[in-house]
Design a protein around this motif. Structure first.
Motif, PDB file in Angstrom:
ATOM      1  N   SER A  14       0.839  -1.196   0.000  1.00 14.15           N
ATOM      2  CA  SER A  14       0.000   0.000   0.000  1.00 14.15           C
ATOM      3  C   SER A  14       0.873   1.244   0.000  1.00 14.15           C
ATOM      4  N   VAL A  16       0.497   5.613   0.055  1.00  6.36           N
ATOM      5  CA  VAL A  16      -0.352   6.791   0.189  1.00  6.36           C
ATOM      6  C   VAL A  16       0.394   7.952  -0.455  1.00  6.36           C
ATOM      7  N   ILE A  18       0.101  12.068  -1.444  1.00  5.44           N
ATOM      8  CA  ILE A  18      -0.603  13.333  -1.246  1.00  5.44           C
ATOM      9  C   ILE A  18      -0.197  14.249  -2.392  1.00  5.44           C
ATOM     10  N   LEU A  30      -1.330  16.409   8.045  1.00  5.10           N
ATOM     11  CA  LEU A  30      -1.773  15.125   7.512  1.00  5.10           C
ATOM     12  C   LEU A  30      -0.571  14.228   7.205  1.00  5.10           C
ATOM     13  N   TYR A  31       0.448  14.786   6.598  1.00  8.34           N
ATOM     14  CA  TYR A  31       1.663  14.034   6.280  1.00  8.34           C
ATOM     15  C   TYR A  31       2.299  13.467   7.547  1.00  8.34           C
ATOM     16  N   LYS A  33       0.922  12.973  10.460  1.00  5.99           N
ATOM     17  CA  LYS A  33       0.031  11.991  11.080  1.00  5.99           C
ATOM     18  C   LYS A  33       0.163  10.636  10.385  1.00  5.99           C
ATOM     19  N   LEU A  34       0.226  10.636   9.069  1.00  8.00           N
ATOM     20  CA  LEU A  34       0.398   9.385   8.332  1.00  8.00           C
ATOM     21  C   LEU A  34       1.755   8.762   8.618  1.00  8.00           C
ATOM     22  N   GLN A  35       2.798   9.567   8.715  1.00  4.39           N
ATOM     23  CA  GLN A  35       4.126   9.069   9.046  1.00  4.39           C
ATOM     24  C   GLN A  35       4.121   8.412  10.422  1.00  4.39           C
ATOM     25  N   ASP A  36       3.497   9.078  11.391  1.00  3.78           N
ATOM     26  CA  ASP A  36       3.423   8.533  12.746  1.00  3.78           C
ATOM     27  C   ASP A  36       2.711   7.185  12.755  1.00  3.78           C
ATOM     28  N   GLU A  37       1.600   7.093  12.035  1.00  2.42           N
ATOM     29  CA  GLU A  37       0.809   5.866  12.022  1.00  2.42           C
ATOM     30  C   GLU A  37       1.567   4.706  11.389  1.00  2.42           C
ATOM     31  N   SER A  38       2.347   4.981  10.359  1.00  2.00           N
ATOM     32  CA  SER A  38       2.977   3.897   9.619  1.00  2.00           C
ATOM     33  C   SER A  38       4.261   3.382  10.255  1.00  2.00           C
TER      34      SER A  38
END
Length: 151
Positions: A14, A16, A18, A30-31, A33-38
């Protein structure tokens, strides 16, 4: 802002992406937050009564050092973990924050803040456990909570 999701069964991994015409505070948030999650785990191993438990990070209220041992606290129990606090700071996502020399707490589990002249006491959802925030970390904690509330 448009949000688009494409499902492709041929994809091996997957990704993502932007797309934006410039970096705005919203895109940057947003960037990050996505980095933290992954890049952060969903579970951590805790030891209690010579048994290993796989603890969901969302259930952990806070981590603290006690007698040179780092403990993970849930609503009902505490578990020894193999990490030092500074290692947990690097390992954990944005939902955790250091609030004193010996404590990292889960921002998602905060129920109430009680501020006094010398310190700030944190209460958690459905738990009798409390944590104190040192004056040094109080302003950062308030800013982080305000930022999370506005998102």
């Amino acid at each position: 802002m448009k949000v688009k999701l494409e499902i492709d069964p041929d994809n091996q991994e997957s990704v993502v992406i932007i797309k934006a015409n410039k970096i705005t505070p919203e895109i940057e948030r947003l960037y990050h937050k996505l980095q933290d999650e992954s890049s952060h785990p969903d579970q951590i191993t805790g030891i209690r009564d010579n048994k290993a438990y796989y603890l969901d990070l969302n259930q952990i209220l806070f981590f603290e050092t006690a007698d040179k041992q780092v403990m993970a606290h849930t609503t009902d129990h505490s578990y020894a973990v193999k990490y030092k606090l500074y290692e947990l700071e690097n390992l954990l996502g944005g939902q955790f924050m250091r609030v004193s020399k010996s404590t990292i707490l889960n921002l998602d589990q905060i129920y109430a803040l009680t501020r006094s002249i010398s310190n700030c006491q944190i209460q958690f959802h459905e738990s009798y456990k409390t944590v104190y925030v040192s004056r040094r970390y109080y302003r950062d904690l308030r800013n982080k909570l305000d930022e999370r509330r506005t998102n």
